[in-house]
Design a protein around this motif. Structure first.
Motif, PDB file in Angstrom:
ATOM      1  N   UNK A  29       0.698  -2.791   9.726  1.00 35.18           N
ATOM      2  CA  UNK A  29       2.254  -3.070  10.137  1.00 35.18           C
ATOM      3  C   UNK A  29       2.801  -3.462   8.894  1.00 35.18           C
ATOM      4  N   UNK A  30       4.140  -3.278   8.827  1.00 36.84           N
ATOM      5  CA  UNK A  30       4.867  -3.941   7.820  1.00 36.84           C
ATOM      6  C   UNK A  30       5.935  -5.193   8.275  1.00 36.84           C
ATOM      7  N   UNK A  31       6.138  -6.228   7.554  1.00 38.14           N
ATOM      8  CA  UNK A  31       6.930  -7.271   7.928  1.00 38.14           C
ATOM      9  C   UNK A  31       7.847  -7.441   6.807  1.00 38.14           C
ATOM     10  N   UNK A  32       9.205  -7.897   7.124  1.00 38.25           N
ATOM     11  CA  UNK A  32      10.151  -8.504   5.863  1.00 38.25           C
ATOM     12  C   UNK A  32       9.911  -9.929   5.925  1.00 38.25           C
ATOM     13  N   UNK A  33       9.589 -10.335   4.840  1.00 36.41           N
ATOM     14  CA  UNK A  33       9.428 -11.741   4.716  1.00 36.41           C
ATOM     15  C   UNK A  33      10.948 -12.220   4.032  1.00 36.41           C
ATOM     16  N   UNK A  34      11.362 -11.858   3.131  1.00 34.82           N
ATOM     17  CA  UNK A  34      12.745 -11.901   2.422  1.00 34.82           C
ATOM     18  C   UNK A  34      13.118 -10.647   2.117  1.00 34.82           C
ATOM     19  N   UNK A  40       4.062  -8.103  -1.263  1.00 36.34           N
ATOM     20  CA  UNK A  40       4.348  -7.037  -2.517  1.00 36.34           C
ATOM     21  C   UNK A  40       5.995  -7.429  -2.499  1.00 36.34           C
ATOM     22  N   UNK A  41       6.384  -6.979  -3.784  1.00 34.46           N
ATOM     23  CA  UNK A  41       7.894  -7.198  -4.241  1.00 34.46           C
ATOM     24  C   UNK A  41       8.611  -5.742  -3.793  1.00 34.46           C
ATOM     25  N   UNK A  42       9.755  -5.864  -3.354  1.00 37.38           N
ATOM     26  CA  UNK A  42      10.493  -4.670  -2.796  1.00 37.38           C
ATOM     27  C   UNK A  42      11.090  -3.825  -3.709  1.00 37.38           C
ATOM     28  N   UNK A  43      10.386  -3.656  -4.614  1.00 36.55           N
ATOM     29  CA  UNK A  43      10.960  -2.777  -5.901  1.00 36.55           C
ATOM     30  C   UNK A  43      10.822  -1.393  -5.470  1.00 36.55           C
ATOM     31  N   UNK A  44      11.716  -0.292  -5.912  1.00 38.97           N
ATOM     32  CA  UNK A  44      11.493   1.202  -5.506  1.00 38.97           C
ATOM     33  C   UNK A  44      10.192   1.463  -5.912  1.00 38.97           C
ATOM     34  N   UNK A  45       9.633   2.262  -5.039  1.00 42.89           N
ATOM     35  CA  UNK A  45       8.260   2.677  -4.964  1.00 42.89           C
ATOM     36  C   UNK A  45       7.101   1.768  -5.036  1.00 42.89           C
TER      37      UNK A  45
END
Length: 269
Positions: free
Chosen positions: A49-54, A24-29
């Motif tokens: 779990x959450x993972x930061x790709x970029x 998913x894109x890290x836009x607010x909400x």
């Protein structure tokens, strides 16, 4: 990073276990819109779990229990139509065994495996019993691992004097290696690391010499990469030799030493 990779979820003939890996894109909400969608469709999340790709995208992996009559393919299609979602992978655990979404497993940026602690300790014991300069080899292996860890964390988050120690401690706890108490002056890089519940010392059993050379090397590599200085770490007491905890002393390496010369105990046993 997921630790509880394999567990039976129980048996309920009216439900099915399905997993979703959502980029998913890290836009607010954006993440809350995905979670709200799941709740509105009565999808029960068992764990995830959450993972930061970029910095722009993230990955949300969840294991769910949903009604037997739900079309999982159709549900995945609807998730993919959400504005914040870029990609969806999904599957069903036919035997109701919760397992890893990702294969191969990714641990701090590279492929990882799940292994029993005795398996790794058997390798260490074999080296100690059979290989000349075993401690040096183990320390060098740890050194390279610690360097990689520091490089990885620097790429995904700000790494500074306020958090470099706590990030290392959190990593060790997360992967089950031990509980760290780190006292390291970021100006001089002198101090010590106490390791409680070291997986190496706990499994190795009683011995007359410290056995956590790999950890000493890992600490040295991590601190060397973070600081830009050559850092020496040596274990001065070990739980395997009868001490309550393992203690590793941190100090700057003599001027002119390269990283491989940071190894301080590379001698035959």
């Amino acid at each position: 990073m997921v630790r509880d990779l394999c567990m039976f979820a129980g048996h309920n003939e009216n439900t099915q276990i399905a997993w979703f890996k959502i980029t998913y894109s890290k836009d607010p909400g954006s993440l809350s819109s995905i979670i709200n969608f799941m709740e509105s469709h009565e999808v029960q999340t068992k764990f995830g779990h959450l993972d930061n790709i970029t910095q722009q995208t993230g990955e949300y992996s969840i294991f769910t229990e949903i009604g037997k009559d739900v079309d999982v393919d159709d549900l995945a299609r609807k998730i993919g139509e959400l504005e914040a979602v870029e990609k969806v992978e999904h599957g069903i655990s036919e035997h109701r065994m919760i397992h890893l979404v990702d294969f191969p497993l990714n641990v701090i940026g590279v492929r990882g495996i799940i292994a029993r602690a005795p398996t790794l300790v058997d390798i260490i014991r074999t080296l100690n019993d059979s290989a000349p300069h075993a401690e040096g080899l183990l320390t060098l292996s740890g050194l390279r691992g610690g360097i990689h860890a520091a490089k990885y964390f620097r790429n995904i988050m700000p790494l500074d004097d306020k958090n470099f120690a706590s990030i290392l401690a959190e990593l060790y706890r997360a992967v089950g290696w031990g509980i760290l108490e780190i006292d390291c002056d970021p100006e001089t890089f002198e101090g010590k690391i106490i390791v409680k519940e070291s997986f190496i010392a706990d499994v190795y059993g009683e011995t007359d010499q410290p056995v956590c050379a790999y950890m000493s090397g890992y600490f040295a590599g991590y601190l060397t990469e973070y600081s830009g200085k050559n850092i020496r770490v040596r274990e001065v007491s070990c739980k395997a030799t009868g001490h309550e905890v393992c203690e590793h002393i941190i100090s700057p390496a003599p001027s002119g030493e390269n990283q491989e010369h940071v190894i301080t105990r590379g001698v035959s046993r």
